[in-house]
Design a protein around this motif. Structure first.
Motif, PDB file in Angstrom:
ATOM      1  N   LEU A  29       0.847  -1.202   0.000  1.00 24.04           N
ATOM      2  CA  LEU A  29       0.000   0.000   0.000  1.00 24.04           C
ATOM      3  C   LEU A  29       0.879   1.248   0.000  1.00 24.04           C
ATOM      4  O   LEU A  29       1.872   1.305   0.726  1.00 24.04           O
ATOM      5  CB  LEU A  29      -0.882   0.004   1.257  1.00 24.04           C
ATOM      6  N   VAL A  30       0.489   2.216  -0.816  1.00 23.51           N
ATOM      7  CA  VAL A  30       1.205   3.497  -0.799  1.00 23.51           C
ATOM      8  C   VAL A  30       0.280   4.541  -0.177  1.00 23.51           C
ATOM      9  O   VAL A  30      -0.864   4.705  -0.604  1.00 23.51           O
ATOM     10  CB  VAL A  30       1.610   3.956  -2.222  1.00 23.51           C
ATOM     11  N   LEU A  31       0.779   5.186   0.856  1.00 22.19           N
ATOM     12  CA  LEU A  31       0.041   6.273   1.480  1.00 22.19           C
ATOM     13  C   LEU A  31       0.671   7.562   0.965  1.00 22.19           C
ATOM     14  O   LEU A  31       1.821   7.864   1.297  1.00 22.19           O
ATOM     15  CB  LEU A  31       0.194   6.157   3.002  1.00 22.19           C
ATOM     16  N   VAL A  32      -0.062   8.277   0.125  1.00 20.94           N
ATOM     17  CA  VAL A  32       0.506   9.483  -0.494  1.00 20.94           C
ATOM     18  C   VAL A  32       0.067  10.706   0.302  1.00 20.94           C
ATOM     19  O   VAL A  32      -1.127  10.948   0.468  1.00 20.94           O
ATOM     20  CB  VAL A  32       0.011   9.663  -1.940  1.00 20.94           C
ATOM     21  N   VAL A  33       1.040  11.449   0.769  1.00 18.27           N
ATOM     22  CA  VAL A  33       0.744  12.624   1.588  1.00 18.27           C
ATOM     23  C   VAL A  33       0.948  13.872   0.739  1.00 18.27           C
ATOM     24  O   VAL A  33       2.003  14.058   0.137  1.00 18.27           O
ATOM     25  CB  VAL A  33       1.687  12.684   2.815  1.00 18.27           C
ATOM     26  N   SER A  34      -0.064  14.729   0.718  1.00 16.45           N
ATOM     27  CA  SER A  34       0.072  15.981  -0.033  1.00 16.45           C
ATOM     28  C   SER A  34      -0.290  17.151   0.866  1.00 16.45           C
ATOM     29  O   SER A  34      -1.143  17.032   1.746  1.00 16.45           O
ATOM     30  CB  SER A  34      -0.863  15.952  -1.250  1.00 16.45           C
ATOM     31  N   GLY A  35       0.372  18.263   0.619  1.00 15.38           N
ATOM     32  CA  GLY A  35      -0.016  19.494   1.291  1.00 15.38           C
ATOM     33  C   GLY A  35      -1.054  20.190   0.435  1.00 15.38           C
ATOM     34  O   GLY A  35      -1.580  19.601  -0.522  1.00 15.38           O
ATOM     35  N   MET A  36      -1.352  21.463   0.737  1.00 19.97           N
ATOM     36  CA  MET A  36      -2.385  22.164  -0.021  1.00 19.97           C
ATOM     37  C   MET A  36      -1.822  22.914  -1.223  1.00 19.97           C
ATOM     38  O   MET A  36      -2.577  23.430  -2.047  1.00 19.97           O
ATOM     39  CB  MET A  36      -3.099  23.148   0.896  1.00 19.97           C
ATOM     40  N   ASP A  37      -0.497  22.975  -1.305  1.00 18.56           N
ATOM     41  CA  ASP A  37       0.172  23.696  -2.376  1.00 18.56           C
ATOM     42  C   ASP A  37      -0.243  23.123  -3.741  1.00 18.56           C
ATOM     43  O   ASP A  37      -0.243  21.913  -3.929  1.00 18.56           O
ATOM     44  CB  ASP A  37       1.677  23.503  -2.158  1.00 18.56           C
ATOM     45  N   ILE A  38      -0.552  23.997  -4.682  1.00 18.98           N
ATOM     46  CA  ILE A  38      -1.041  23.533  -5.986  1.00 18.98           C
ATOM     47  C   ILE A  38      -0.001  22.674  -6.705  1.00 18.98           C
ATOM     48  O   ILE A  38      -0.341  21.698  -7.376  1.00 18.98           O
ATOM     49  CB  ILE A  38      -1.528  24.728  -6.872  1.00 18.98           C
ATOM     50  N   SER A  39       1.288  23.023  -6.551  1.00 22.79           N
ATOM     51  CA  SER A  39       2.330  22.241  -7.229  1.00 22.79           C
ATOM     52  C   SER A  39       2.387  20.829  -6.632  1.00 22.79           C
ATOM     53  O   SER A  39       2.662  19.851  -7.344  1.00 22.79           O
ATOM     54  CB  SER A  39       3.693  22.922  -7.110  1.00 22.79           C
ATOM     55  N   ASP A  40       2.112  20.718  -5.333  1.00 20.71           N
ATOM     56  CA  ASP A  40       2.094  19.421  -4.673  1.00 20.71           C
ATOM     57  C   ASP A  40       0.897  18.593  -5.175  1.00 20.71           C
ATOM     58  O   ASP A  40       1.026  17.413  -5.514  1.00 20.71           O
ATOM     59  CB  ASP A  40       1.994  19.641  -3.154  1.00 20.71           C
ATOM     60  N   TYR A  68       1.776   5.097  -9.561  1.00 22.67           N
ATOM     61  CA  TYR A  68       1.039   4.109  -8.755  1.00 22.67           C
ATOM     62  C   TYR A  68       0.142   3.230  -9.632  1.00 22.67           C
ATOM     63  O   TYR A  68       0.042   2.032  -9.410  1.00 22.67           O
ATOM     64  CB  TYR A  68       0.188   4.792  -7.680  1.00 22.67           C
ATOM     65  N   GLU A  69      -0.509   3.830 -10.633  1.00 24.20           N
ATOM     66  CA  GLU A  69      -1.410   3.029 -11.476  1.00 24.20           C
ATOM     67  C   GLU A  69      -0.621   2.065 -12.351  1.00 24.20           C
ATOM     68  O   GLU A  69      -1.049   0.943 -12.576  1.00 24.20           O
ATOM     69  CB  GLU A  69      -2.294   3.947 -12.326  1.00 24.20           C
ATOM     70  N   LEU A  70       0.537   2.504 -12.856  1.00 25.49           N
ATOM     71  CA  LEU A  70       1.344   1.624 -13.706  1.00 25.49           C
ATOM     72  C   LEU A  70       1.816   0.397 -12.925  1.00 25.49           C
ATOM     73  O   LEU A  70       1.931  -0.687 -13.469  1.00 25.49           O
ATOM     74  CB  LEU A  70       2.555   2.367 -14.267  1.00 25.49           C
ATOM     75  N   PHE A  71       2.073   0.590 -11.640  1.00 27.31           N
ATOM     76  CA  PHE A  71       2.513  -0.540 -10.818  1.00 27.31           C
ATOM     77  C   PHE A  71       1.330  -1.253 -10.152  1.00 27.31           C
ATOM     78  O   PHE A  71       1.525  -2.118  -9.306  1.00 27.31           O
ATOM     79  CB  PHE A  71       3.517  -0.081  -9.754  1.00 27.31           C
ATOM     80  N   GLU A  72       0.112  -0.831 -10.521  1.00 22.13           N
ATOM     81  CA  GLU A  72      -1.127  -1.415  -9.982  1.00 22.13           C
ATOM     82  C   GLU A  72      -1.079  -1.442  -8.456  1.00 22.13           C
ATOM     83  O   GLU A  72      -1.399  -2.453  -7.820  1.00 22.13           O
ATOM     84  CB  GLU A  72      -1.341  -2.829 -10.540  1.00 22.13           C
ATOM     85  N   LYS A  73      -0.630  -0.333  -7.876  1.00 19.79           N
ATOM     86  CA  LYS A  73      -0.448  -0.264  -6.430  1.00 19.79           C
ATOM     87  C   LYS A  73      -1.708   0.202  -5.725  1.00 19.79           C
ATOM     88  O   LYS A  73      -2.355   1.149  -6.165  1.00 19.79           O
ATOM     89  CB  LYS A  73       0.637   0.755  -6.124  1.00 19.79           C
ATOM     90  N   LYS A  74      -2.028  -0.463  -4.651  1.00 14.85           N
ATOM     91  CA  LYS A  74      -3.123  -0.016  -3.798  1.00 14.85           C
ATOM     92  C   LYS A  74      -2.660   1.308  -3.184  1.00 14.85           C
ATOM     93  O   LYS A  74      -1.562   1.382  -2.619  1.00 14.85           O
ATOM     94  CB  LYS A  74      -3.350  -1.049  -2.698  1.00 14.85           C
ATOM     95  N   THR A  75      -3.448   2.363  -3.362  1.00 16.16           N
ATOM     96  CA  THR A  75      -2.993   3.695  -2.946  1.00 16.16           C
ATOM     97  C   THR A  75      -4.061   4.419  -2.137  1.00 16.16           C
ATOM     98  O   THR A  75      -5.250   4.346  -2.467  1.00 16.16           O
ATOM     99  CB  THR A  75      -2.659   4.540  -4.210  1.00 16.16           C
ATOM    100  N   GLY A  76      -3.646   5.091  -1.087  1.00 17.25           N
ATOM    101  CA  GLY A  76      -4.564   5.908  -0.295  1.00 17.25           C
ATOM    102  C   GLY A  76      -4.010   7.328  -0.204  1.00 17.25           C
ATOM    103  O   GLY A  76      -2.796   7.515  -0.142  1.00 17.25           O
ATOM    104  N   LEU A  77      -4.907   8.309  -0.219  1.00 21.47           N
ATOM    105  CA  LEU A  77      -4.465   9.709  -0.187  1.00 21.47           C
ATOM    106  C   LEU A  77      -4.658  10.326   1.192  1.00 21.47           C
ATOM    107  O   LEU A  77      -5.660  10.084   1.854  1.00 21.47           O
ATOM    108  CB  LEU A  77      -5.267  10.529  -1.210  1.00 21.47           C
ATOM    109  N   VAL A  78      -3.674  11.122   1.587  1.00 23.23           N
ATOM    110  CA  VAL A  78      -3.786  11.862   2.846  1.00 23.23           C
ATOM    111  C   VAL A  78      -3.426  13.303   2.546  1.00 23.23           C
ATOM    112  O   VAL A  78      -2.417  13.574   1.889  1.00 23.23           O
ATOM    113  CB  VAL A  78      -2.816  11.317   3.922  1.00 23.23           C
ATOM    114  N   MET A  79      -4.272  14.235   2.981  1.00 21.51           N
ATOM    115  CA  MET A  79      -3.908  15.635   2.831  1.00 21.51           C
ATOM    116  C   MET A  79      -3.509  16.139   4.208  1.00 21.51           C
ATOM    117  O   MET A  79      -4.240  15.966   5.180  1.00 21.51           O
ATOM    118  CB  MET A  79      -5.072  16.433   2.262  1.00 21.51           C
ATOM    119  N   ASN A  80      -2.330  16.731   4.269  1.00 22.57           N
ATOM    120  CA  ASN A  80      -1.795  17.157   5.563  1.00 22.57           C
ATOM    121  C   ASN A  80      -1.649  18.679   5.603  1.00 22.57           C
ATOM    122  O   ASN A  80      -1.563  19.329   4.570  1.00 22.57           O
ATOM    123  CB  ASN A  80      -0.440  16.467   5.798  1.00 22.57           C
ATOM    124  N   LYS A  81      -1.584  19.203   6.807  1.00 17.47           N
ATOM    125  CA  LYS A  81      -1.397  20.639   7.052  1.00 17.47           C
ATOM    126  C   LYS A  81      -2.490  21.473   6.367  1.00 17.47           C
ATOM    127  O   LYS A  81      -2.208  22.457   5.691  1.00 17.47           O
ATOM    128  CB  LYS A  81      -0.024  21.085   6.566  1.00 17.47           C
TER     129      LYS A  81
END
Lengths: 102, 258
Positions: B153-164, B176-189
């Protein structure tokens, strides 16, 4: 001065290009077509396997995996070794089968 | 169920290390056996947070084939876990080691991938570890992609910055999709205002999810206390009732269900 520049150009032309082994790293995995990527990642995980063992993991037909594994051997990323009646595939860790030029 | 979790992000400073460490401690406090590995070889951090001055062996040594993984893992259970087992592998923070790791060739990276993949067998099957957490380098580079390929599982952490956010979208589509990875998103700060109503939260989640079907695991507000601590406090132990830890408890629950 011009002669020196010409000589430098010439010497840069004849200088042998360093060879970089083209190996099955993650960048190569990313560049492979989807069907081959799945087979290649499965073999990376298993380290060494037959087409049947790969097929068990990918849930595709053994003949399909056999064809994909042989394609990866031809591309130089895998090695194939016959033991008795079975053919085992493993990642070519030395990059012996293929190199690409910078 | 995901056993190997890679915490990743497009940009640096999103809170990967803080999340990885507290998540590992929370699982250990639940009685689990957890192994946390610092795979950010460009900017090793765990040793600073846990005030570890030296180690006999680093994760670098394991990937270099110098030693087996057991020699790298420091048992931090007594000092940092209330129950369970907490084993941590640190990355070598010396400038020399960072320089050496950044100069590795493709053949080495391929072998490093093999060694990371083999951890599944050594740690989960032989050592009966329940969870492995990889704290990775940000962006698209060998060490982080190796970790992603090796994870469940990949837990992807992003801030609010548009570039992020835009970078995260690209990684979803092209990694993540190319590697068919189970992925969850987390927005921080996240600014508290953006989480004030259900509508606001949904709008923000939609922005990060960008038409993907990936689960939005959680959104963590920007807590002054966490920033003020400057990485010196292990909130999961020192401040377990803090809302930051309550959210991480929720994330830990969600991961178990993913």
């Amino acid at each position: 001065m011009e002669v020196i520049i010409e000589l430098q150009k010439h010497s840069s032309k004849v200088k042998p290009t360093p060879e970089i082994p083209d190996v099955l790293d993650v960048m190569t995995l990313l560049s492979l077509p989807d069907h081959l990527r799945k087979t290649a990642i499965t073999l990376c995980k298993l380290e060494q396997a037959t087409a049947e063992e790969v097929a068990e993991q990918t849930r595709r037909a053994r003949a399909v995996e056999s064809s994909y594994l042989n394609q990866l051997v031809l591309m130089g990323y895998l090695k194939k070794e016959r033991r008795g009646r079975k053919a085992y595939f493993c990642v070519d860790k030395e990059g012996e089968n293929k190199t690409w030029q910078k | 169920m995901a056993k190997i979790i890679a915490v990743h992000s497009y940009k640096g400073g999103t809170g990967k290390t803080l999340l990885s460490l507290n998540l590992a401690v929370l699982y250990a406090n639940r009685g689990k056996s957890v192994c946390l590995l610092d795979l950010d070889f460009r900017a090793p951090s765990l040793q600073s947070i846990l005030k570890v001055k030296n180690a006999d062996y680093w994760v670098n040594d394991y990937l270099n084939g110098v030693c087996d993984i057991k020699k790298v893992l420091a048992d931090q259970s007594k000092t940092h876990a209330k129950r369970g087992k907490l084993l941590i592998g640190f990355a070598n923070p010396s400038t020399e080691a960072i320089r050496e790791m950044s100069a590795k060739d493709r053949k080495w990276e391929m072998k490093a991938l093999g060694r990371l993949l083999s951890l599944k067998n050594t740690l989960l099957n032989d050592m009966h570890i329940d969870y492995i957490v990889f704290d990775t380098s940000p962006g698209l580079q060998y060490s982080s992609i190796n970790a992603i390929v090796s994870a469940d599982l990949v837990l992807v952490v992003s801030g609010m910055d548009i570039s992020d956010i835009k970078g995260t979208h690209r990684m979803i589509d092209e990694l993540y999709e190319l590697f068919e990875k189970k992925t969850g998103l987390v927005m921080n700060k996240v600014f508290a205002d953006f989480l004030s109503s259900k509508g606001h939260r949904q709008e923000l989640a939609k922005k990060l999810m960008n038409n993907s079907n990936l689960p939005m695991v959680d959104m963590i507000p920007c807590y002054c206390d966490v920033l003020r601590a400057g990485g010196t406090a292990l909130f999961a132990n020192e401040n377990p009732d803090h809302p930051f830890i309550k959210i991480l408890e929720r994330i830990a629950d969600t991961i178990e269900k993913l």
